[in-house]
Scaffold this motif. Structure first.
Motif, PDB file in Angstrom:
ATOM      1  N   PRO A 320      34.126 -28.418 -38.637  1.00 43.62           N
ATOM      2  CA  PRO A 320      35.514 -27.570 -38.520  1.00 43.62           C
ATOM      3  C   PRO A 320      36.194 -28.620 -37.320  1.00 43.62           C
ATOM      4  O   PRO A 320      37.688 -28.369 -37.587  1.00 43.62           O
ATOM      5  CB  PRO A 320      35.382 -26.268 -37.867  1.00 43.62           C
ATOM      6  CG  PRO A 320      33.855 -26.424 -37.436  1.00 43.62           C
ATOM      7  CD  PRO A 320      32.999 -27.408 -38.291  1.00 43.62           C
ATOM      8  N   ILE A 376      36.535 -21.999 -39.550  1.00 41.72           N
ATOM      9  CA  ILE A 376      35.298 -21.648 -40.183  1.00 41.72           C
ATOM     10  C   ILE A 376      35.490 -20.288 -40.958  1.00 41.72           C
ATOM     11  O   ILE A 376      34.858 -20.686 -42.116  1.00 41.72           O
ATOM     12  CB  ILE A 376      34.342 -21.356 -38.983  1.00 41.72           C
ATOM     13  CG1 ILE A 376      33.847 -22.514 -38.268  1.00 41.72           C
ATOM     14  CG2 ILE A 376      32.883 -20.724 -39.618  1.00 41.72           C
ATOM     15  CD1 ILE A 376      32.879 -22.239 -37.066  1.00 41.72           C
ATOM     16  N   ILE A 379      36.915 -21.882 -44.102  1.00 39.90           N
ATOM     17  CA  ILE A 379      36.107 -22.792 -44.964  1.00 39.90           C
ATOM     18  C   ILE A 379      35.042 -21.638 -45.677  1.00 39.90           C
ATOM     19  O   ILE A 379      35.023 -21.888 -47.060  1.00 39.90           O
ATOM     20  CB  ILE A 379      35.033 -23.448 -43.990  1.00 39.90           C
ATOM     21  CG1 ILE A 379      35.941 -24.575 -43.387  1.00 39.90           C
ATOM     22  CG2 ILE A 379      33.951 -24.113 -44.919  1.00 39.90           C
ATOM     23  CD1 ILE A 379      35.187 -25.663 -42.379  1.00 39.90           C
ATOM     24  N   ASP A 380      34.731 -20.708 -44.979  1.00 42.94           N
ATOM     25  CA  ASP A 380      33.812 -19.562 -45.532  1.00 42.94           C
ATOM     26  C   ASP A 380      34.541 -18.913 -46.884  1.00 42.94           C
ATOM     27  O   ASP A 380      33.856 -18.536 -47.887  1.00 42.94           O
ATOM     28  CB  ASP A 380      33.340 -18.743 -44.578  1.00 42.94           C
ATOM     29  CG  ASP A 380      32.351 -17.635 -45.194  1.00 42.94           C
ATOM     30  OD1 ASP A 380      31.161 -18.143 -45.587  1.00 42.94           O
ATOM     31  OD2 ASP A 380      32.721 -16.179 -44.940  1.00 42.94           O
ATOM     32  N   TYR A 383      34.880 -21.201 -49.914  1.00 44.31           N
ATOM     33  CA  TYR A 383      33.641 -21.430 -50.361  1.00 44.31           C
ATOM     34  C   TYR A 383      33.173 -20.151 -51.375  1.00 44.31           C
ATOM     35  O   TYR A 383      32.747 -20.371 -52.457  1.00 44.31           O
ATOM     36  CB  TYR A 383      32.660 -21.583 -49.437  1.00 44.31           C
ATOM     37  CG  TYR A 383      31.202 -21.473 -49.778  1.00 44.31           C
ATOM     38  CD1 TYR A 383      30.609 -22.507 -50.660  1.00 44.31           C
ATOM     39  CD2 TYR A 383      30.359 -20.299 -49.780  1.00 44.31           C
ATOM     40  CE1 TYR A 383      29.210 -22.630 -50.881  1.00 44.31           C
ATOM     41  CE2 TYR A 383      29.040 -20.231 -50.164  1.00 44.31           C
ATOM     42  CZ  TYR A 383      28.486 -21.239 -50.760  1.00 44.31           C
ATOM     43  OH  TYR A 383      27.214 -21.247 -51.180  1.00 44.31           O
ATOM     44  N   ILE A 401      28.483 -18.827 -44.741  1.00 46.76           N
ATOM     45  CA  ILE A 401      28.491 -19.232 -43.535  1.00 46.76           C
ATOM     46  C   ILE A 401      28.627 -18.050 -42.449  1.00 46.76           C
ATOM     47  O   ILE A 401      27.822 -18.088 -41.516  1.00 46.76           O
ATOM     48  CB  ILE A 401      29.491 -20.254 -43.182  1.00 46.76           C
ATOM     49  CG1 ILE A 401      29.618 -21.411 -44.012  1.00 46.76           C
ATOM     50  CG2 ILE A 401      29.470 -20.678 -41.564  1.00 46.76           C
ATOM     51  CD1 ILE A 401      30.949 -22.423 -43.975  1.00 46.76           C
ATOM     52  N   VAL A 407      27.832 -16.847 -37.404  1.00 47.28           N
ATOM     53  CA  VAL A 407      28.108 -18.002 -38.048  1.00 47.28           C
ATOM     54  C   VAL A 407      26.854 -18.675 -38.053  1.00 47.28           C
ATOM     55  O   VAL A 407      26.333 -19.140 -37.091  1.00 47.28           O
ATOM     56  CB  VAL A 407      29.207 -18.729 -37.336  1.00 47.28           C
ATOM     57  CG1 VAL A 407      29.224 -20.396 -37.803  1.00 47.28           C
ATOM     58  CG2 VAL A 407      30.571 -18.073 -36.866  1.00 47.28           C
ATOM     59  N   MET A 409      24.910 -22.035 -38.532  1.00 46.53           N
ATOM     60  CA  MET A 409      25.310 -23.369 -38.461  1.00 46.53           C
ATOM     61  C   MET A 409      24.804 -24.294 -39.361  1.00 46.53           C
ATOM     62  O   MET A 409      25.490 -25.341 -39.926  1.00 46.53           O
ATOM     63  CB  MET A 409      24.904 -23.912 -36.945  1.00 46.53           C
ATOM     64  CG  MET A 409      25.442 -23.017 -35.973  1.00 46.53           C
ATOM     65  SD  MET A 409      27.457 -23.152 -35.837  1.00 46.53           S
ATOM     66  CE  MET A 409      27.498 -24.426 -34.624  1.00 46.53           C
ATOM     67  N   HIS A 411      24.135 -23.679 -42.718  1.00 49.38           N
ATOM     68  CA  HIS A 411      25.176 -23.363 -43.812  1.00 49.38           C
ATOM     69  C   HIS A 411      26.479 -24.359 -43.593  1.00 49.38           C
ATOM     70  O   HIS A 411      26.914 -24.748 -44.556  1.00 49.38           O
ATOM     71  CB  HIS A 411      25.407 -21.895 -43.904  1.00 49.38           C
ATOM     72  CG  HIS A 411      24.047 -21.081 -44.195  1.00 49.38           C
ATOM     73  ND1 HIS A 411      24.213 -19.862 -44.970  1.00 49.38           N
ATOM     74  CD2 HIS A 411      22.701 -21.501 -44.301  1.00 49.38           C
ATOM     75  CE1 HIS A 411      22.664 -19.541 -45.297  1.00 49.38           C
ATOM     76  NE2 HIS A 411      22.064 -20.245 -44.703  1.00 49.38           N
ATOM     77  N   LEU A 412      27.038 -24.021 -42.301  1.00 55.01           N
ATOM     78  CA  LEU A 412      28.188 -24.866 -41.939  1.00 55.01           C
ATOM     79  C   LEU A 412      27.863 -26.353 -42.373  1.00 55.01           C
ATOM     80  O   LEU A 412      28.587 -27.054 -43.043  1.00 55.01           O
ATOM     81  CB  LEU A 412      28.623 -24.654 -40.621  1.00 55.01           C
ATOM     82  CG  LEU A 412      29.946 -25.425 -40.320  1.00 55.01           C
ATOM     83  CD1 LEU A 412      31.173 -25.210 -41.102  1.00 55.01           C
ATOM     84  CD2 LEU A 412      30.111 -25.088 -38.680  1.00 55.01           C
ATOM     85  N   GLY A 416      29.616 -28.531 -45.379  1.00 55.00           N
ATOM     86  CA  GLY A 416      30.645 -29.414 -45.029  1.00 55.00           C
ATOM     87  C   GLY A 416      30.281 -30.978 -45.249  1.00 55.00           C
ATOM     88  O   GLY A 416      30.879 -31.945 -44.578  1.00 55.00           O
TER      89      GLY A 416
END
Length: 803
Positions: A320, A376, A379-380, A383, A401, A407, A409, A411-412, A416
């Protein structure tokens, strides 16, 4: 570099005079160390500058290795070795009446890591420079590092270890390259006429990130890369700032780069750790983008020139943070920014342990990092929308995520990044088939294996110079640059003179370690005994407990029959437990209490000794590993991602006693079943127990008299001073399920140890096993590992090497 002894002595005397206004006879080891360090840095300075300019002039793609830990070890001798002047400097100092080893001991180990993760990062940056890969480290300049471990009445006590108390001769402060990192406040977005969103920050808190750069010198080449560590400092204040408010704010800010892994058992500790993670991520990514702009290349080509590697989940906020810069500062649209980000990022997973797969409360991130949290969330959301059209809802929900107010991490980092790798073949298989199976179904081409490696320069050429000289005499020195050439040693596997030489070198190293133990601990150990070594972070899954239960069984065997035929053993432990990990600290207390019991018992006649070294770290490992006969790699199968102590120990001729876990599997495949001792449950058997829930540890206690006697010793007063700890450990094994199958594997472990006892009694056979382990260790060089990263993941040019 070319350096005559005469020139070195002149340079050294001149530098000593410039720094301290004195001559050699009046100088002390500390002054000699800092003189030598400054001189070595000056020798590397021109190549350091040329390397950076070369990368810029050629607009060369560069790798930035983000890691919370860099467990470097002492750098003086390593830098001398890599410059190719170690022998010249040693001899020149001797002629000046100075002992290099005495000078080298002045250097304090940088406390910038906890174990394998940080040591791997240190090996990788060393190997990148050696293989002429344009790659740099990025981390935090922790003032106190982890902690200094002391044993008080057998308990671990954590003390601050200020490794910077006398300064760091290798680093250069780059005040002009400082950047600002933002925390807290509120962020609102305004759409401008051009169509992009402009963030507006209110009441945010700013931290100045100041970089300290150290040279990373390649082995006998002209490449010098950079390790950049960030220090948190107070930004400039206006004259109206209240003095006491300033002091309080400065203390809060400086705490960010004060201690590695603050206590996370409370909210403030967790918050500080999250601050640390974003601090070095934001500072590092900002610095990379600033450097990239100098190339005059369009930002949408960033992935052609920059690779950011996320070492474990601690730097996952790189994803991010780069999106923030591309969106808010470069004004890219989302899709282009996301495409660039994914192609820049790559991620190494180091664990399947749930507690190490980080997750942070959403309210903590939204409060501390409001803009990052917005990104974030987006992004989630995107996704879920994109993948929801392709996969069932259950899979999407498992891989989100943001889930359950946290959150995730890992998965992030996975979503990404364009590459996700495990660190041993078994570990990667488990990630694909079990732990990250849903992600593997979605992104099969992103998953790959890169088995960990070690720098043979530190772990053999420096740590075991007698062995290095013997190998050079047998096969030449090509192996020093091409480690797989060690395989040529196999030609001597039946040469008795070579095997006797190997035994003599091991004896020298054991005597050296025994002298250290005598001086430092006041304990006498027998160099003729088997040195049985388990050195690694203290965690229940690594099963130091299994080792200890076996020791107790030997102790009781000798108590019952002092004439029992047991080959003398010295069991050597080195381990730190996380300050908040109560169970691990109880195990440390238990080991120390058993050591006190056995070491003082005259009935044992020195057939058993336990050595638990305090404050285990790189420099102690360099003493222990060359002296080891047996390498304990006994984690529960499926739990150790790779391990690297297994590689260091085999490189020094220790025979591995192992479960089929992590890289032990690949070591077994290399050396063959006859040159390693394997025991215990296999990974598939462990998962079968999980599936059927059919493991009942108490039945092993009930039905095995030897094991029952050992376990009863934890609670019946046999071992003094462990009433609380013994009860907790007994209950964890017998009543509460024995999470890591210690009791299940006990009998198999005892049989494996009996096999070691038999094998060691045949000196030529044992040394033949040791030689084959050394010969097959070259493939585990980190040089080869980073070359695989460079080719398969980072897409950067590197010096060609034979594997």
């Amino acid at each position: 570099m070319e350096l005559s002894k005469r020139r070195f002595k002149e340079d050294f005397k001149r530098m000593l005079t410039e720094l301290y206004s004195m001559d050699v006879p009046r100088s002390d080891p500390a002054e000699q160390y800092f003189t030598l360090g400054n001189l070595v840095r000056s020798y590397s300075a021109r190549n350091w500058s040329r390397t950076n300019q070369h990368y810029l002039d050629r607009k060369q793609k560069q790798v930035y290795y983000f890691s919370m830990e860099f467990l470097l070890g002492r750098m003086l001798k390593s830098n001398l070795l890599n410059l190719g002047i170690l022998d010249t400097v040693r001899s020149g100092l001797k002629e000046l009446g100075i002992d290099l080893e005495t000078v080298a001991k002045v250097e304090l180990d940088p406390g910038l890591g906890n174990g394998g993760l940080g040591r791997l990062a240190a090996c990788f940056i060393d190997s990148m420079a050696t293989c002429e890969i344009p790659g740099h480290g990025n981390g935090i300049r922790f003032k106190y590092g982890l902690f200094k471990q002391k044993f008080v009445n057998g308990y671990q006590v954590e003390l601050p270890e200020n490794w910077l108390q006398n300064g760091n001769v290798w680093e250069i402060r780059r005040t002009n390259m400082a950047v600002t990192v933002n925390f807290y406040g509120k962020v609102w977005l305004e759409k401008c006429p051009e169509g992009y969103l402009i963030p507006h920050y209110e009441n945010d808190s700013k931290v100045l990130a100041v970089p300290y750069d150290s040279p990373v010198i390649g082995y006998r080449n002209e490449t010098v890369n950079t390790l950049r560590l960030w220090s948190a400092e107070m930004p400039p204040q206006d004259e109206s700032t209240d003095y006491w408010s300033y002091i309080q704010q400065r203390n809060r800010i400086e705490s960010i780069s004060e201690v590695l892994y603050p206590d996370d058992s409370n909210f403030e500790g967790r918050l500080l750790r999250l601050k640390q993670e974003y601090f070095f991520v934001s500072a590092g990514v900002q610095s990379i983008i600033r450097h990239f702009r100098k190339m005059n290349v369009r930002m949408n080509r960033l992935a052609e020139k920059v690779s950011i590697h996320i070492n474990d989940t601690h730097p996952a906020l790189c994803v991010p943070e780069l999106m923030r810069i591309l969106l808010d500062e470069e004004h890219m649209d989302w899709e282009h920014a996301w495409n660039v980000t994914v192609n820049v990022m790559s991620y190494t997973n180091h664990t399947i342990m749930s507690e190490a797969l980080e997750k942070w409360p959403t309210d903590m991130i939204s409060t501390l990092l409001p803009r990052i949290y917005q990104i974030i969330c987006e992004i989630d959301r995107r996704y879920a929308v994109k993948m929801g059209a392709l996969y069932e809802r259950e899979i999407i929900e498992r891989t989100r995520i943001i889930e359950g107010g946290h959150v995730k991490m890992a998965h992030l980092a996975i979503i990404g990044s364009h590459s996700i790798n495990g660190v041993a073949k078994l570990h990667t298989a488990i990630l694909k088939e079990k732990v990250l199976h849903d992600f593997f179904l979605m992104y099969p081409s992103r998953f790959n294996n890169k088995t960990n490696g070690i720098a043979q320069r530190r772990w053999l050429m420096l740590a075991n110079e007698p062995l290095r000289r013997m190998i050079d005499s047998k096969i030449g020195s090509d192996w020093e640059s091409m480690p797989t050439e060690l395989k040529m040693l196999k030609a001597f596997r039946n040469d008795e003179a070579t095997l006797r030489d190997l035994a003599e070198i091991k004896r020298i190293n054991k005597e050296r370690f025994a002298a250290y133990v005598q001086q430092d601990m006041g304990l006498t150990i027998n160099p003729d005994a088997i040195f049985d070594v388990q050195i690694k972070r203290l965690h229940a899954y690594k099963r130091q407990l299994l080792n200890l239960l076996h020791i107790l069984s030997l102790y009781f065997k000798l108590k019952d029959n002092p004439a029992a035929d047991i080959y003398p053993r010295v069991f050597i432990f080195g381990a730190k437990a996380a300050p908040s990990y109560t169970y691990a600290k109880e195990i440390i207390k238990l080991v120390n209490s058993v050591a006190s019991l056995i070491n003082k018992d005259p009935d044992i006649h020195d057939k058993l000794k336990i050595v638990f070294v305090e404050n285990y770290g790189v420099s102690l490992a360099e003493r222990i590993i060359p002296a080891a006969d047996v390498s304990e790699q006994i984690s529960l199968a499926s739990k150790e991602a790779s391990g690297t102590s297994n590689m260091k120990l085999m490189l020094n001729g220790a025979v591995t006693l192992a479960t089929l876990d992590g890289a032990n599997v690949e070591i077994r495949d290399r050396v063959g079943d006859e040159n390693i001792i394997i025991f215990g449950l296999k990974e598939e058997e462990v998962y079968e127990y999980y599936h059927n829930r059919s493991y009942h540890s108490k039945s092993y206690y009930d039905n095995n008299p030897v094991l029952r006697r050992v376990l009863d010793a934890l609670i019946d007063g046999t071992i003094p001073g462990i009433e609380a700890e013994g009860k907790d450990i007994f209950n964890s094994l017998v009543l509460y399920g024995d999470e890591y199958f210690v009791l299940k594997d006990f009998d198999a472990y005892v049989l494996a140890q009996e096999n070691i006892d038999r094998l060691y009694r045949d000196p030529l056979k044992w040394q033949r096993m040791a030689l084959i382990n050394i010969a097959d260790a070259g493939v585990f060089s980190s040089d080869y590992t980073v070359l695989q990263y460079a080719t398969d993941i980072w897409d950067v040019a590197a010096k060609a090497r034979r594997v």
